[in-house]
Design a protein around this motif. Structure first.
Motif, PDB file in Angstrom:
ATOM      1  N   ASN A 125      24.727   6.042  17.848  1.00  0.00           N
ATOM      2  CA  ASN A 125      25.443   7.296  18.098  1.00  0.00           C
ATOM      3  C   ASN A 125      26.941   7.093  17.941  1.00  0.00           C
ATOM      4  O   ASN A 125      27.479   6.104  18.422  1.00  0.00           O
ATOM      5  N   THR A 126      27.596   8.053  17.297  1.00  0.00           N
ATOM      6  CA  THR A 126      29.060   8.047  17.263  1.00  0.00           C
ATOM      7  C   THR A 126      29.533   9.454  17.622  1.00  0.00           C
ATOM      8  O   THR A 126      28.820  10.412  17.304  1.00  0.00           O
ATOM      9  N   PRO A 127      30.745   9.609  18.192  1.00  0.00           N
ATOM     10  CA  PRO A 127      31.587   8.562  18.725  1.00  0.00           C
ATOM     11  C   PRO A 127      30.868   7.738  19.798  1.00  0.00           C
ATOM     12  O   PRO A 127      29.953   8.228  20.463  1.00  0.00           O
ATOM     13  N   ILE A 128      31.316   6.504  19.951  1.00  0.00           N
ATOM     14  CA  ILE A 128      30.618   5.528  20.790  1.00  0.00           C
ATOM     15  C   ILE A 128      31.145   5.577  22.226  1.00  0.00           C
ATOM     16  O   ILE A 128      32.349   5.382  22.459  1.00  0.00           O
ATOM     17  N   THR A 129      30.253   5.798  23.171  1.00  0.00           N
ATOM     18  CA  THR A 129      30.669   5.718  24.577  1.00  0.00           C
ATOM     19  C   THR A 129      30.420   4.284  25.063  1.00  0.00           C
ATOM     20  O   THR A 129      29.749   3.493  24.401  1.00  0.00           O
ATOM     21  N   GLU A 276      36.861  -0.261  -6.947  1.00  0.00           N
ATOM     22  CA  GLU A 276      35.656  -0.074  -6.131  1.00  0.00           C
ATOM     23  C   GLU A 276      34.754  -1.298  -6.287  1.00  0.00           C
ATOM     24  O   GLU A 276      34.424  -1.679  -7.410  1.00  0.00           O
ATOM     25  N   THR A 277      34.403  -1.926  -5.191  1.00  0.00           N
ATOM     26  CA  THR A 277      33.550  -3.118  -5.260  1.00  0.00           C
ATOM     27  C   THR A 277      32.356  -2.931  -4.318  1.00  0.00           C
ATOM     28  O   THR A 277      32.212  -1.887  -3.685  1.00  0.00           O
ATOM     29  N   SER A 278      31.555  -3.981  -4.225  1.00  0.00           N
ATOM     30  CA  SER A 278      30.352  -3.856  -3.408  1.00  0.00           C
ATOM     31  C   SER A 278      30.692  -3.953  -1.913  1.00  0.00           C
ATOM     32  O   SER A 278      31.804  -4.335  -1.531  1.00  0.00           O
ATOM     33  N   ARG A 279      29.712  -3.671  -1.107  1.00  0.00           N
ATOM     34  CA  ARG A 279      29.887  -3.695   0.359  1.00  0.00           C
ATOM     35  C   ARG A 279      30.270  -5.086   0.852  1.00  0.00           C
ATOM     36  O   ARG A 279      29.820  -6.073   0.271  1.00  0.00           O
ATOM     37  N   ARG A 280      31.044  -5.144   1.927  1.00  0.00           N
ATOM     38  CA  ARG A 280      31.315  -6.416   2.609  1.00  0.00           C
ATOM     39  C   ARG A 280      30.198  -6.589   3.636  1.00  0.00           C
ATOM     40  O   ARG A 280      29.963  -5.675   4.444  1.00  0.00           O
ATOM     41  N   PRO A 281      29.514  -7.749   3.635  1.00  0.00           N
ATOM     42  CA  PRO A 281      28.395  -7.913   4.580  1.00  0.00           C
ATOM     43  C   PRO A 281      28.856  -7.703   6.026  1.00  0.00           C
ATOM     44  O   PRO A 281      29.952  -8.131   6.404  1.00  0.00           O
ATOM     45  N   GLY A 282      28.012  -7.051   6.787  1.00  0.00           N
ATOM     46  CA  GLY A 282      28.301  -6.910   8.224  1.00  0.00           C
ATOM     47  C   GLY A 282      29.160  -5.714   8.590  1.00  0.00           C
ATOM     48  O   GLY A 282      29.551  -5.578   9.744  1.00  0.00           O
ATOM     49  N   ASP A 283      29.476  -4.833   7.637  1.00  0.00           N
ATOM     50  CA  ASP A 283      30.301  -3.659   7.963  1.00  0.00           C
ATOM     51  C   ASP A 283      29.434  -2.475   8.364  1.00  0.00           C
ATOM     52  O   ASP A 283      28.686  -1.947   7.538  1.00  0.00           O
ATOM     53  N   PRO A 284      29.511  -1.999   9.620  1.00  0.00           N
ATOM     54  CA  PRO A 284      28.808  -0.766   9.956  1.00  0.00           C
ATOM     55  C   PRO A 284      29.484   0.416   9.255  1.00  0.00           C
ATOM     56  O   PRO A 284      30.695   0.394   9.047  1.00  0.00           O
ATOM     57  N   PRO A 285      28.720   1.446   8.883  1.00  0.00           N
ATOM     58  CA  PRO A 285      29.316   2.575   8.138  1.00  0.00           C
ATOM     59  C   PRO A 285      30.380   3.337   8.927  1.00  0.00           C
ATOM     60  O   PRO A 285      31.421   3.676   8.387  1.00  0.00           O
ATOM     61  N   VAL A 286      30.070   3.595  10.219  1.00  0.00           N
ATOM     62  CA  VAL A 286      30.997   4.442  11.006  1.00  0.00           C
ATOM     63  C   VAL A 286      31.227   3.824  12.379  1.00  0.00           C
ATOM     64  O   VAL A 286      30.273   3.495  13.087  1.00  0.00           O
ATOM     65  N   LEU A 287      32.494   3.657  12.748  1.00  0.00           N
ATOM     66  CA  LEU A 287      32.833   3.226  14.116  1.00  0.00           C
ATOM     67  C   LEU A 287      33.940   4.135  14.627  1.00  0.00           C
ATOM     68  O   LEU A 287      35.082   4.052  14.162  1.00  0.00           O
ATOM     69  N   THR A 288      33.583   5.034  15.526  1.00  0.00           N
ATOM     70  CA  THR A 288      34.619   5.843  16.175  1.00  0.00           C
ATOM     71  C   THR A 288      34.365   5.813  17.677  1.00  0.00           C
ATOM     72  O   THR A 288      33.227   5.671  18.125  1.00  0.00           O
ATOM     73  N   SER A 289      35.447   5.946  18.416  1.00  0.00           N
ATOM     74  CA  SER A 289      35.372   5.734  19.855  1.00  0.00           C
ATOM     75  C   SER A 289      35.356   7.038  20.635  1.00  0.00           C
ATOM     76  O   SER A 289      36.121   7.957  20.328  1.00  0.00           O
ATOM     77  N   ASP A 290      34.515   7.092  21.645  1.00  0.00           N
ATOM     78  CA  ASP A 290      34.653   8.138  22.652  1.00  0.00           C
ATOM     79  C   ASP A 290      35.421   7.499  23.808  1.00  0.00           C
ATOM     80  O   ASP A 290      34.876   6.674  24.543  1.00  0.00           O
ATOM     81  N   SER A 291      36.682   7.848  23.935  1.00  0.00           N
ATOM     82  CA  SER A 291      37.529   7.217  24.959  1.00  0.00           C
ATOM     83  C   SER A 291      37.776   8.132  26.146  1.00  0.00           C
ATOM     84  O   SER A 291      38.786   8.001  26.849  1.00  0.00           O
TER      85      SER A 291
END
Ligand SMILES: NC(=O)c1ccc[n+]([C@@H]2O[C@H](COP(=O)([O-])OP(=O)(O)OC[C@H]3O[C@@H](n4cnc5c(N)ncnc54)[C@H](O)[C@@H]3O)[C@@H](O)[C@H]2O)c1
Ligand SMILES: O=c1ccn([C@@H]2O[C@H](COP(=O)(O)OP(=O)(O)O[C@H]3O[C@H](CO)[C@H](O)[C@H](O)[C@H]3O)[C@@H](O)[C@H]2O)c(=O)[nH]1
Length: 327
Positions: A125-129, A276-291
Motif C-alpha cells: 500500500n502507498t502512501p506507506i504508514t 533509457e536503460t533497464s531496471r536497477r535490481p531491487g528498486d520498488p516501483p513506488v515509495l511515498t510516505s504517509d507522515s
C-alpha cells in the motif's frame, strides 16, 4: 543538551550538526571520515573515531558529558549491500550494537536513529504508514530493520528511549545551500542529474521505463534534508515522555524519475542527454510516505515540500562547489 552526532561529517549528519548548534544544543561530531568530510563541520567539536571502538565511545561520552546520541553513521548503498551483505551487517547492525552497549554502560538513554523506507521492501500500500508490513528486499534495509527491533527490545527494559526515523529520499542542501551532498561514489538521482546538467557526465540514465506507473519510471518521495533534521529535533525533545517513537518522514507526494529530470532542466535552464536503460535490481516501483503520525504527534511540518525548491537548493550547492568539499 550535549548531543553526540555519529556520522556527523556526512550529508545528513552535517546538516543536523548545524541545526543543533542553531537550536542552542552542543553537538559533538563522531566520525571516521570513511565517507564524510571534515569541512562542513570544521567549527564543531569533533572526535575522529570508529563506531566499533567501544573504549573511544566511552571516553567521548565522558569527556563531552554526552546526554543524547543521534546516529547517522552507516553504509548507504543498496546495490553494494546486495554484493557484500556482511559489510552492511557489520557496520549498520553490529557497530550500532556496540554503540548501544556503550550508551547502556554510560547510562545514556536518549537515542535518535536514521532508519529508512527500505525497511518496507516493496510495499503493498502507498502512501506507506508506519504499520505497513516490513519485508526488506536487500541487506541494507534488513540491517536497519534489525536495529529498529534491537532498539524496541532494549526500550522495553527501560534502558533506552529512542526514535527511529524512516527517511524517504533525502535531497537538497541546507544552511543556505552550503551543506550539500558529496557522496563518493554518488548513486542518488538528483545529484546525478545535476552532474549531467553541469556537463560533468555524458547523460543521466533512467533505470527502467516499464514500471506500472504513470510514465513507466519509478516514483519516489523527495524530502528536503533540513526538513528531516527538524523532525530529529522534535523527536529528541519528546524522548523523556515517549520512550519509543517511530515515524515515516516524507512529503507524501511522489515524483517519477522523468519528473525529477524535468525539474532539474527547468531549474538549471540546461538541456542534457537522457538515456533509457533497464531496471536497477531491487528498486520498488513506488515509495511515498504517509507522515500523518509525525505531523500529528511531533507537530512536524516540512518547510520545503516543493520538488522544484528542493532541486534549486541542490543546484545552488553543486554549482557553487563543483568539486564538492574537496574543491
Ligand atoms: N541519503 C538518503 O537518502 C537516506 C535515506 C534513508 C536513510 N538514510 C540514512 O541516513 C544516514 C545518513 O545518510 P547520509 O546520506 O548522510 O550518508 P553519508 O555517507 O553522507 O554519512 C554517513 C557518515 O557516517 C560515517 N561513518 C560510516 N561508518 C562509520 C563508522 N563505522 N564509524 C564512524 N563513522 C562512520 C561516514 O564517514 C559518513 O560521514 C544513514 O544511516 C543512512 O542509512 C539516508
Ligand atoms: O542514475 C540513476 C539513479 C537513480 N535512478 C532512479 O531514481 C530513483 C531514486 O534513486 P536513488 O538511488 O536516488 O534513491 P533510492 O530510492 O534508491 O534510495 C533511497 O531510499 C532508500 C530507501 O528506499 C535508501 O534509504 C537509500 O539510502 C536512499 O538513497 C530510483 O527509482 C532509481 O532507479 C535512475 O533512474 N538513475
Amino acid at each position: 543538551m550535549n548531543v553526540l552526532v555519529c556520522g556527523g561529517a556526512g550529508y545528513i549528519g552535517s546538516n543536523m550538526t548545524a541545526m543543533l548548534e542553531a537550536a542552542g544544543h552542543t553537538p559533538v561530531v563522531y566520525d571516521n571520515l570513511s565517507k564524510g568530510h571534515r569541512e562542513p563541520v570544521k567549527e564543531a567539536k569533533f572526535v575522529y573515531g570508529d563506531l566499533s571502538d567501544y573504549d573511544c565511545l566511552l571516553r567521548t561520552f565522558k569527556n563531552f558529558e554526552i546526554e543524547a546520541v543521534m546516529h547517522f553513521a552507516a553504509f548507504i548503498e543498496v546495490g553494494e549491500s546486495v554484493n557484500d551483505p556482511l559489510r552492511y551487517y557489520e557496520n549498520n547492525f553490529s557497530n550500532t550494537r556496540t554503540l548501544l552497549r556503550a550508551m547502556e554502560t554510560a547510562g545514556i538513554k536518549k537515542f535518535v536513529f536514521s532508519s529508512t523506507a527500505a525497511v518496507f521492501g516493496t510495499p503493498e500500500n502507498t502512501p506507506i504508514t508506519e504499520n505497513e508490513s516490513k519485508t526488506p528486499i536487500n541487506p541494507y534495509g534488513e540491517s536497519k530493520l534489525a536495529v529498529e527491533k534491537m532498539c524496541g527490545f532494549l526500550s522495553q527494559t527501560g534502558r533506552l528511549n529512542y526514535a527511529a526515523l524512516r527517511y524517504f529520499n533525502a535531497a537538497g542542501a541546507g544552511r543556505g545551500s552550503t551543506l550539500g551532498e558529496d557522496h563518493c561514489p554518488e548513486s542518488h538521482l538528483i545529484p546525478l542529474i545535476i552532474q549531467a546538467a553541469m556537463g560533468k557526465r555524458d547523460d543521466i540514465k533512467i533505470f527502467g521505463t516499464d514500471y506500472e506507473t504513470k510514465d513507466g519510471t519509478c516514483i519516489r518521495d523527495y524530502i528536503h534534508v533540513e526538513d528531516l533534521c527538524s523532525a530529529h529535533l522534535l523527536a529528541l525533545n519528546r524522548l523523556d515522555e515517549t520512550p519509543e517513537q517511530i515515524y515515516n518522514l516524507g512529503n507524501g507526494t511522489g515524483y517519477s524519475v522523468r519528473q525529477v529530470i524535468d525539474a532539474v532542466k527547468r531549474v538549471s535552464g540546461r538541456d542534457f542527454r537522457v538515456t533509457e536503460t533497464s531496471r536497477r535490481p531491487g528498486d520498488p516501483p513506488v515509495l511515498t510516505s504517509d507522515s500523518t503520525k509525525a505531523r500529528e504527534i511531533l507537530g512536524w511540518k516540512p518547510k520545503t515540500p516543493q520538488l522544484e525548491k528542493i532541486v534549486e537548493s541542490a543546484w545552488k550547492w553543486h554549482t557553487s562547489r563543483p568539486d564538492g568539499y574537496k574543491g
